[in-house]
Design a protein around this motif. Structure first.
Motif, PDB file in Angstrom:
ATOM      1  N   LYS A 173       0.878  -1.142   0.115  1.00  0.00           N
ATOM      2  CA  LYS A 173      -0.092  -0.102   0.141  1.00  0.00           C
ATOM      3  C   LYS A 173       0.948   1.305   0.029  1.00  0.00           C
ATOM      4  CE  LYS A 173      -3.860   2.207   2.577  1.00  0.00           C
ATOM      5  NZ  LYS A 173      -2.734   3.421   2.522  1.00  0.00           N
ATOM      6  N   THR A 174       1.896   1.217   0.802  1.00  0.00           N
ATOM      7  CA  THR A 174       2.869   2.344   0.770  1.00  0.00           C
ATOM      8  C   THR A 174       3.678   2.596  -0.506  1.00  0.00           C
ATOM      9  OG1 THR A 174       3.166   1.458   3.210  1.00  0.00           O
ATOM     10  CG2 THR A 174       4.564   3.499   2.352  1.00  0.00           C
ATOM     11  N   GLY A 175       3.781   1.275  -1.050  1.00  0.00           N
ATOM     12  CA  GLY A 175       4.648   1.421  -2.400  1.00  0.00           C
ATOM     13  C   GLY A 175       3.771   2.068  -3.475  1.00  0.00           C
ATOM     14  N   ILE A 176       2.433   1.941  -3.536  1.00  0.00           N
ATOM     15  CA  ILE A 176       1.354   2.433  -4.347  1.00  0.00           C
ATOM     16  C   ILE A 176       1.442   3.945  -4.172  1.00  0.00           C
ATOM     17  CG2 ILE A 176      -1.113   2.650  -4.867  1.00  0.00           C
ATOM     18  CD1 ILE A 176      -0.230   0.252  -5.980  1.00  0.00           C
ATOM     19  N   ASP A 177       1.362   4.333  -2.797  1.00  0.00           N
ATOM     20  CA  ASP A 177       1.410   5.624  -2.793  1.00  0.00           C
ATOM     21  C   ASP A 177       2.565   6.508  -3.161  1.00  0.00           C
ATOM     22  OD1 ASP A 177      -0.583   6.425  -0.887  1.00  0.00           O
ATOM     23  OD2 ASP A 177       0.623   6.764   0.857  1.00  0.00           O
ATOM     24  N   VAL A 178       3.776   5.975  -2.872  1.00  0.00           N
ATOM     25  CA  VAL A 178       4.877   6.614  -3.453  1.00  0.00           C
ATOM     26  C   VAL A 178       4.980   6.695  -5.019  1.00  0.00           C
ATOM     27  CG1 VAL A 178       7.489   6.033  -3.736  1.00  0.00           C
ATOM     28  CG2 VAL A 178       6.376   5.927  -1.576  1.00  0.00           C
ATOM     29  N   LEU A 179       4.537   5.462  -5.604  1.00  0.00           N
ATOM     30  CA  LEU A 179       4.681   5.659  -7.136  1.00  0.00           C
ATOM     31  C   LEU A 179       3.393   6.662  -7.571  1.00  0.00           C
ATOM     32  CD1 LEU A 179       4.542   1.829  -7.991  1.00  0.00           C
ATOM     33  CD2 LEU A 179       6.621   3.438  -8.198  1.00  0.00           C
ATOM     34  N   HIS A 198      13.136  -4.471 -10.523  1.00  0.00           N
ATOM     35  CA  HIS A 198      12.866  -5.894 -10.786  1.00  0.00           C
ATOM     36  C   HIS A 198      11.504  -6.480 -10.814  1.00  0.00           C
ATOM     37  CE1 HIS A 198      13.756  -6.545  -6.601  1.00  0.00           C
ATOM     38  NE2 HIS A 198      12.741  -7.345  -6.685  1.00  0.00           N
ATOM     39  N   ASN A 199      10.773  -5.131 -10.211  1.00  0.00           N
ATOM     40  CA  ASN A 199       9.385  -5.684 -10.084  1.00  0.00           C
ATOM     41  C   ASN A 199       8.498  -5.361 -11.430  1.00  0.00           C
ATOM     42  OD1 ASN A 199       6.595  -5.852  -9.283  1.00  0.00           O
ATOM     43  ND2 ASN A 199       7.180  -4.475  -7.382  1.00  0.00           N
ATOM     44  N   ALA A 200       7.990  -6.349 -12.088  1.00  0.00           N
ATOM     45  CA  ALA A 200       7.449  -6.067 -13.537  1.00  0.00           C
ATOM     46  C   ALA A 200       5.981  -5.513 -13.164  1.00  0.00           C
ATOM     47  CB  ALA A 200       7.425  -7.555 -14.067  1.00  0.00           C
ATOM     48  N   THR A 201       5.491  -5.848 -12.079  1.00  0.00           N
ATOM     49  CA  THR A 201       4.094  -4.998 -11.898  1.00  0.00           C
ATOM     50  C   THR A 201       4.314  -3.500 -12.103  1.00  0.00           C
ATOM     51  OG1 THR A 201       3.528  -6.599 -10.063  1.00  0.00           O
ATOM     52  CG2 THR A 201       2.384  -4.598 -10.330  1.00  0.00           C
ATOM     53  N   ILE A 202       5.320  -2.833 -11.753  1.00  0.00           N
ATOM     54  CA  ILE A 202       5.355  -1.436 -12.058  1.00  0.00           C
ATOM     55  C   ILE A 202       5.499  -0.911 -13.391  1.00  0.00           C
ATOM     56  CG2 ILE A 202       7.089   0.377 -11.344  1.00  0.00           C
ATOM     57  CD1 ILE A 202       7.803  -0.972  -8.599  1.00  0.00           C
ATOM     58  N   ALA A 203       5.995  -1.982 -14.154  1.00  0.00           N
ATOM     59  CA  ALA A 203       6.014  -1.598 -15.532  1.00  0.00           C
ATOM     60  C   ALA A 203       4.715  -1.225 -16.034  1.00  0.00           C
ATOM     61  CB  ALA A 203       6.656  -2.566 -16.255  1.00  0.00           C
ATOM     62  N   LEU A 232      -2.590  -1.097 -11.050  1.00  0.00           N
ATOM     63  CA  LEU A 232      -1.771  -2.286 -11.052  1.00  0.00           C
ATOM     64  C   LEU A 232      -2.010  -3.499 -10.451  1.00  0.00           C
ATOM     65  CD1 LEU A 232       1.522   0.073 -10.496  1.00  0.00           C
ATOM     66  CD2 LEU A 232       0.594  -0.741 -12.822  1.00  0.00           C
ATOM     67  N   GLU A 233      -1.865  -4.484 -10.506  1.00  0.00           N
ATOM     68  CA  GLU A 233      -2.193  -5.808 -10.133  1.00  0.00           C
ATOM     69  C   GLU A 233      -1.099  -6.408  -9.631  1.00  0.00           C
ATOM     70  OE1 GLU A 233      -4.570  -8.109 -12.989  1.00  0.00           O
ATOM     71  OE2 GLU A 233      -5.901  -6.299 -13.350  1.00  0.00           O
TER      72      GLU A 233
END
Ligand SMILES: Nc1ncnc2c1ncn2[C@@H]1O[C@H](COP(=O)(O)OP(=O)(O)OP(=O)(O)O)[C@@H](O)[C@H]1O
Ligand SMILES: [Mg+2]
Length: 234
Positions: A173-179, A198-203, A232-233
């Motif tokens: 959840k925090t990662g989503i916030d930052v992105l 290396h996290n393909a989801t962020i792509a 993003l899933e």
């Protein structure tokens, strides 16, 4: 003209008699205003590439043109000017000064660039930390610390925002916030953002995904309909 153009960039590290080619003839173009994700497995040369773009390291051979100027050819003083005024860096482990408050951390970066700087309090408000100005890093959550680091990168009003695994030490959840914070800035200011991960989801949220492996660019794929961060899933 593209904001960034890498031409035949080579970088090798020698350690204990063993040489690793971390960048093997990289050719790459990044346009002004793009939100780019550089995706690749551990050891593929992502951090090396980011360090080269940020002027933290020099290539062995090749050109790194930023706004038409080859930063690989700059002397140490000019390269340090380049880093200070053109580049905002965001790291996995935030790298804030622990003895400075959130506002003091951002002020410090603003002072480095003088008149070019945006307003530190406004930057912290924009990342949702208007009520945490006087908190020290140790009094903030991981996601809040990373948002201070984003404010610190953005306050310089740099040409280029470079982030190395910015969500790597954060929960989902925090990662989503930052992105989302990074994407909002990219949209509102048109500032160029490059995230390596290396996290393909962020792509999925990127305008363009550059796949790297073993020191090489495998391909570069334009995403006609980047997802909203919330979509993003994971
Ligand atoms: N300072 C250094 N000295 C020696 N070898 C290095 C150095 N920095 C990187 N390397 C080597 O270069 C290669 C690329 O490293 P790099 O840190 O760029 O990978 P990465 O894609 O960022 O990996 P990760 O996802 O694990 O952070 C690796 O094989 C690494 O061991
Ligand atoms: Mg790395």
């Amino acid at each position: 003209m593209a904001l960034i153009e890498l031409q035949a960039v080579e970088k090798a590290y020698t350690l204990g008699g063993e040489t690793v080619r971390a960048a093997k003839g990289i050719n790459l173009t990044i346009e002004q205003g793009e939100f780019v994700v550089i995706l690749g497995p551990s050891g593929s040369g992502k951090t090396t590439l980011l360090n080269l773009l940020g002027g933290l390291e020099k290539p062995d051979t090749g050109k790194i043109l930023v706004d038409g100027q080859d930063i690989a050819a700059l002397g140490e003083t000019k390269l340090s000017d380049y880093r200070r005024t053109n580049v905002g860096l965001i790291f996995q482990f935030f790298n804030l000064f622990p003895t400075l408050s959130a506002l003091e951390n951002v002020n410090f970066a603003a002072e480095l660039v003088g008149k070019q700087a945006r307003k530190p309090v406004e930057m912290l408000e924009a990342v949702g930390l208007g009520s945490r100005l006087n908190h020290y890093p140790g009094q903030l959550s991981g996601g809040q610390q990373q948002r201070v680091a984003i404010a610190r990168a953005l306050v310089k009003n740099p040409k280029l925002i470079l982030a190395d695994e910015p969500t790597g030490s954060l929960d989902y959840k925090t990662g989503i916030d930052v992105l989302k914070t990074m994407r909002d800035f990219n949209t509102s200011t048109g500032q160029t953002c490059i995230i390596v991960t290396h996290n393909a989801t962020i792509a999925g949220m990127a305008d363009r995904v550059i796949h790297v492996g073993d020191g090489q660019v495998h391909n570069s794929v334009i995403n006609p309909t980047p997802k909203l961060v919330e979509e993003l899933e994971w």
